[in-house]
Design a protein around this motif. Structure first.
Motif, mmCIF file in Angstrom:
data_model
loop_
_atom_site.group_PDB
_atom_site.id
_atom_site.type_symbol
_atom_site.label_atom_id
_atom_site.label_comp_id
_atom_site.label_asym_id
_atom_site.label_seq_id
_atom_site.Cartn_x
_atom_site.Cartn_y
_atom_site.Cartn_z
ATOM 1 N N PRO A 1 56.667 48.280 56.658
ATOM 2 C CA PRO A 1 56.554 48.417 58.113
ATOM 3 C C PRO A 1 55.329 49.253 58.470
ATOM 4 N N MET A 2 54.668 48.901 59.537
ATOM 5 C CA MET A 2 53.488 49.634 59.971
ATOM 6 C C MET A 2 53.905 50.999 60.507
ATOM 7 N N VAL A 3 53.305 52.036 59.941
ATOM 8 C CA VAL A 3 53.578 53.398 60.372
ATOM 9 C C VAL A 3 52.277 53.980 60.920
ATOM 10 N N ASP A 4 52.310 54.461 62.159
ATOM 11 C CA ASP A 4 51.142 55.101 62.763
ATOM 12 C C ASP A 4 49.942 54.162 62.736
ATOM 13 N N SER A 5 50.023 53.102 63.527
ATOM 14 C CA SER A 5 48.962 52.096 63.526
ATOM 15 C C SER A 5 47.600 52.686 63.841
ATOM 16 N N GLY A 6 47.560 53.707 64.703
ATOM 17 C CA GLY A 6 46.279 54.281 65.076
ATOM 18 C C GLY A 6 45.528 54.898 63.917
ATOM 19 N N ARG A 7 46.259 55.338 62.875
ATOM 20 C CA ARG A 7 45.604 55.930 61.711
ATOM 21 C C ARG A 7 44.711 54.914 61.021
ATOM 22 N N TRP A 8 45.125 53.672 60.987
ATOM 23 C CA TRP A 8 44.396 52.633 60.257
ATOM 24 C C TRP A 8 43.380 51.909 61.139
ATOM 25 N N LEU A 9 43.229 52.392 62.390
ATOM 26 C CA LEU A 9 42.220 51.849 63.298
ATOM 27 C C LEU A 9 41.161 52.891 63.652
ATOM 28 N N GLY A 10 41.329 54.109 63.151
ATOM 29 C CA GLY A 10 40.441 55.203 63.536
ATOM 30 C C GLY A 10 39.014 54.995 63.082
ATOM 31 N N LEU A 11 38.071 55.326 63.971
ATOM 32 C CA LEU A 11 36.642 55.255 63.684
ATOM 33 C C LEU A 11 35.985 56.537 64.183
ATOM 34 N N ASP B 1 42.261 56.567 54.080
ATOM 35 C CA ASP B 1 42.568 56.133 55.440
ATOM 36 C C ASP B 1 41.562 56.587 56.484
ATOM 37 N N ARG B 2 40.899 57.721 56.306
ATOM 38 C CA ARG B 2 40.042 58.270 57.351
ATOM 39 C C ARG B 2 38.574 58.121 56.973
ATOM 40 N N PHE B 3 37.773 57.582 57.920
ATOM 41 C CA PHE B 3 36.341 57.429 57.712
ATOM 42 C C PHE B 3 35.613 58.385 58.644
ATOM 43 N N THR B 4 34.787 59.251 58.060
ATOM 44 C CA THR B 4 34.063 60.251 58.853
ATOM 45 C C THR B 4 32.669 59.794 59.254
ATOM 46 N N GLY B 5 32.236 58.663 58.775
ATOM 47 C CA GLY B 5 30.858 58.220 58.968
ATOM 48 C C GLY B 5 30.016 58.433 57.736
ATOM 49 N N GLU B 6 30.394 59.392 56.898
ATOM 50 C CA GLU B 6 29.674 59.670 55.666
ATOM 51 C C GLU B 6 30.573 59.616 54.440
ATOM 52 N N ALA B 7 31.895 59.638 54.620
ATOM 53 C CA ALA B 7 32.815 59.658 53.487
ATOM 54 C C ALA B 7 34.167 59.114 53.915
ATOM 55 N N TRP B 8 34.939 58.690 52.907
ATOM 56 C CA TRP B 8 36.329 58.287 53.108
ATOM 57 C C TRP B 8 37.233 59.401 52.577
ATOM 58 N N ILE B 9 38.323 59.673 53.301
ATOM 59 C CA ILE B 9 39.229 60.765 52.957
ATOM 60 C C ILE B 9 40.656 60.237 52.969
ATOM 61 N N SER B 10 41.453 60.674 51.991
ATOM 62 C CA SER B 10 42.885 60.394 52.007
ATOM 63 C C SER B 10 43.598 61.596 52.608
ATOM 64 N N THR B 11 44.235 61.387 53.761
ATOM 65 C CA THR B 11 44.960 62.465 54.443
ATOM 66 C C THR B 11 46.457 62.386 54.182
ATOM 67 N N ALA B 12 46.862 61.631 53.142
ATOM 68 C CA ALA B 12 48.285 61.466 52.851
ATOM 69 C C ALA B 12 48.906 62.809 52.487
ATOM 70 N N PRO B 13 50.062 63.145 53.061
ATOM 71 C CA PRO B 13 50.748 64.391 52.667
ATOM 72 C C PRO B 13 51.257 64.304 51.244
ATOM 73 N N GLU B 14 51.310 65.447 50.584
ATOM 74 C CA GLU B 14 51.767 65.482 49.192
ATOM 75 C C GLU B 14 53.287 65.506 49.154
ATOM 76 N N GLN B 15 53.874 64.376 49.482
ATOM 77 C CA GLN B 15 55.320 64.220 49.418
ATOM 78 C C GLN B 15 55.632 62.856 48.823
ATOM 79 N N SER B 16 56.739 62.790 48.105
ATOM 80 C CA SER B 16 57.083 61.592 47.365
ATOM 81 C C SER B 16 57.854 60.612 48.221
ATOM 82 N N THR B 17 57.605 59.315 48.019
ATOM 83 C CA THR B 17 58.392 58.253 48.642
ATOM 84 C C THR B 17 58.964 57.379 47.540
#
Length: 575
Positions: A313-323, A227-243
């Motif tokens: 459902p969209m959760v935390d839309s800003g997370r998927w728009l972050g640059l 989900d997160r792009f730093t400019g040099e890498a992609w990172i998954s910031t998902a919490p380690e919890q089950s859904t």
């Protein structure tokens, strides 16, 4: 059992091991098996002419393999092809112990290669059989006796027993740090730009998928959702919890039985979107990545997926728009231009951006020098060539800059099933693509990566982007040089009187004059003269020149021998 039969048996096991690998190695193994069957039906070719021609063919094959390797073609099929050819050449010509021992050692190398590739349950047992029987075959070749064979088999059994106690290659001690594992490439939580590049040259089998009902033309196996792009890498910031997704399953679900090698962090792969995993304790993080509990290990499970998208459902839309704040301003300008030219709806804008990338950029697994880890701006505005990771990053960033939620998925993609329902995935099938959020549909897959063999399209500047690949004309020239050299070696006159005599006698046999092998040189020449007429005297002249070279101090007359050989070329074919 003779030494030759023992060597051919081990060579057959090596060919069988190659035939159990994935294409194209399996085709090489099958061709070798056919050639070995032919070698068992005829005696070995031991004449000087035959050995000479096989040696020339060996040089040609080795040179061709070197050319293909230098042109950065896949190394494993090249190595398998070279080993198979050398085995075939020894099988057809080997009669003495050193050559037969070489055939056995080549079979061992083929078994090691097939065991490294893995992928089929019978491959490694075949390698164990080769490791057990190869010492026995070497014993029979050195000293043809039952005792030698039994001693060799005992040595092989001891070797297998010792190696079975060693830890497997790449095994990590239990106390290895989690941080060291998480920084590995492939399916970790952090993937830097360019990390997937080395995987594209690795033919190791990583997963197989057997679909229970549906036959597909192309399969995407979902891995980690980033989900997160730093400019040099992609990172998954998902919490380690089950859904839990059990209540969201739909009637359009499909199932596949997955067999998976150990992956970083216990990631489970499956056709996207996965809604449940059966047969192994597993959990799903909020972003949609599935993992199994416990240390990384080979697992087999049943993955249930949907044939369409998964509405969420969209959760935390800003997370998927972050640059990142450091994003090159030219990227935002390009995104604005694309948004102005694209259709007004979100799907239309996303499809337009993906198609724009496919049409104007070139896919290559081997970026030009200095761009193996190029920045996004370098890919977009300078090199215009890269692998899937750059296409996925470019699409996700351009869509986010247009206000469209997007995320990157790392996984596997293949389009060549073993049969209608079974797929084999290699490390080189590592792939990255994008999921775009569309209201009412959920996360929808979009892939901007063009086909690998697609011809590059001229850019707006009028120049075609550079792709690092060998020149076709250069390869053709090298092959012509090698082929011409082989023809010259075959056609050139021998350098010695002895060579001229051997070639002349072999020439007579090829043209139907079956000179008895027991006849000495002069008697063979007289036999040919009596059968073929005056032209046969040339072989007699060669015989006397050979005697003169061997038994007198005067030495041989090479020029006279060559002239006699040229006259002997007029020998007609026997009817």
């Amino acid at each position: 059992m003779t030494g030759r039969h023992a060597a051919l048996l081990i060579a057959g096991l090596g060919a069988s091991a190659l035939a159990c690998c994935s294409p194209p190695t399996c085709w090489i193994g099958a061709a070798l098996m056919i050639g070995l069957l032919g070698a068992t039906a005829v005696p070995p070719m031991t004449s000087a002419t035959a050995r000479h021609r096989w040696r020339i063919a060996d040089v040609f094959v080795l040179s061709l393999g070197a050319i293909l390797f230098a042109s950065r073609q896949p190394a494993v099929p090249i190595l398998a092809g070279v080993l198979a050819w050398l085995s075939l050449a020894r099988a057809w010509t080997a009669a003495r112990p050193p050559a037969l021992q070489g055939l056995v050692l080549l079979a061992v190398l083929e078994g090691m290669l097939a065991g490294h590739l893995g992928g089929v349950s019978v491959t490694r047992p075949l390698f164990w059989a080769i490791a057990l029987l190869a010492p026995a075959a070497l014993g029979v070749i050195i000293q043809p006796s039952l005792r030698a064979g039994l001693l060799g088999a005992a040595a092989g059994a001891v070797g297998l027993a010792v190696t079975s106690t060693l830890p497997p290659e790449g095994a990590q001690p239990i106390e290895a740090s989690t941080e060291a594992v998480e920084t590995s490439i492939g399916f970790s939580r952090t993937i830097g730009l360019g990390d997937l590049g080395p995987l594209h040259m690795d033919p190791t089998v990583i997963a197989t998928a057997a679909f229970e009902e549906t036959a597909l033309r192309e399969v995407y196996l979902q891995g980690v959702i980033l989900d997160r792009f730093t400019g040099e890498a992609w990172i998954s910031t998902a919490p380690e919890q089950s859904t839990d997704l059990s209540e969201r399953s739909r009637s359009d679900a499909m199932a596949a039985v997955m067999a998976l090698e150990p992956l970083t962090g216990g990631v489970l792969l499956g056709p996207a979107p996965m809604v449940s995993v059966q047969g192994v304790p597993a959990w799903r993080d909020p972003w949609g990545t599935w993992r199994h509990t416990g240390p990384p290990r080979p697992v087999q499970y049943r993955a249930v997926s949907l044939t369409g998208s998964l509405p969420e459902p969209m959760v935390d839309s800003g997370r998927w728009l972050g640059l990142p704040a450091s994003l090159d301003p030219r990227v935002r300008t390009l995104a604005a231009q694309l948004r102005a030219d694209a259709p007004t709806d979100r799907r239309g804008a996303a499809d337009y951006t993906a198609q724009w990338l496919r049409e104007r950029y070139v896919y290559t697994r081997l970026p030009q020098p200095g761009t193996a880890r190029q920045a996004l701006s370098t890919f977009l505005f300078e090199s215009r060539a890269g692998h899937c990771e750059y296409f996925a990053t470019a699409l996700a960033v351009l869509l986010r800059a247009q206000g469209i939620e997007a995320r990157v998925i790392s996984g596997l993609r293949a389009a060549a099933p073993v049969d209608q329902t079974t797929w084999v995935f290699l490390q080189q099938d590592a792939h990255a693509w994008v999921e775009v959020y569309l209201p009412g549909e959920g996360w929808v897959r979009m892939d901007a990566t063009p086909a690998e063999l697609r011809q590059p399209e001229l850019l707006a500047s009028g120049a075609s982007p550079h792709v690092a690949r060998p020149g076709f004309i250069g390869l053709c020239v090298l092959l012509c040089v090698i082929g011409g050299g082989g023809v010259w070696l075959l056609a050139r006159p021998p350098a010695t009187v002895r060579g001229c005599y051997r070639r002349g006698r072999a020439l007579a046999v090829r043209r139907g004059w079956a000179i008895p092998p027991s006849l000495p040189p002069v008697a063979a020449g007289e036999w040919l003269t009596a059968q073929a007429g005056e032209v046969g005297t040339s072989l007699t002249a060669l015989a006397w020149l050979l005697y003169r070279e061997r038994y007198t101090d005067a030495g041989g007359d090479r020029d006279a021998a060559r002239q006699a050989l040229r006259r002997l070329n007029q020998l007609p074919r026997r009817r």
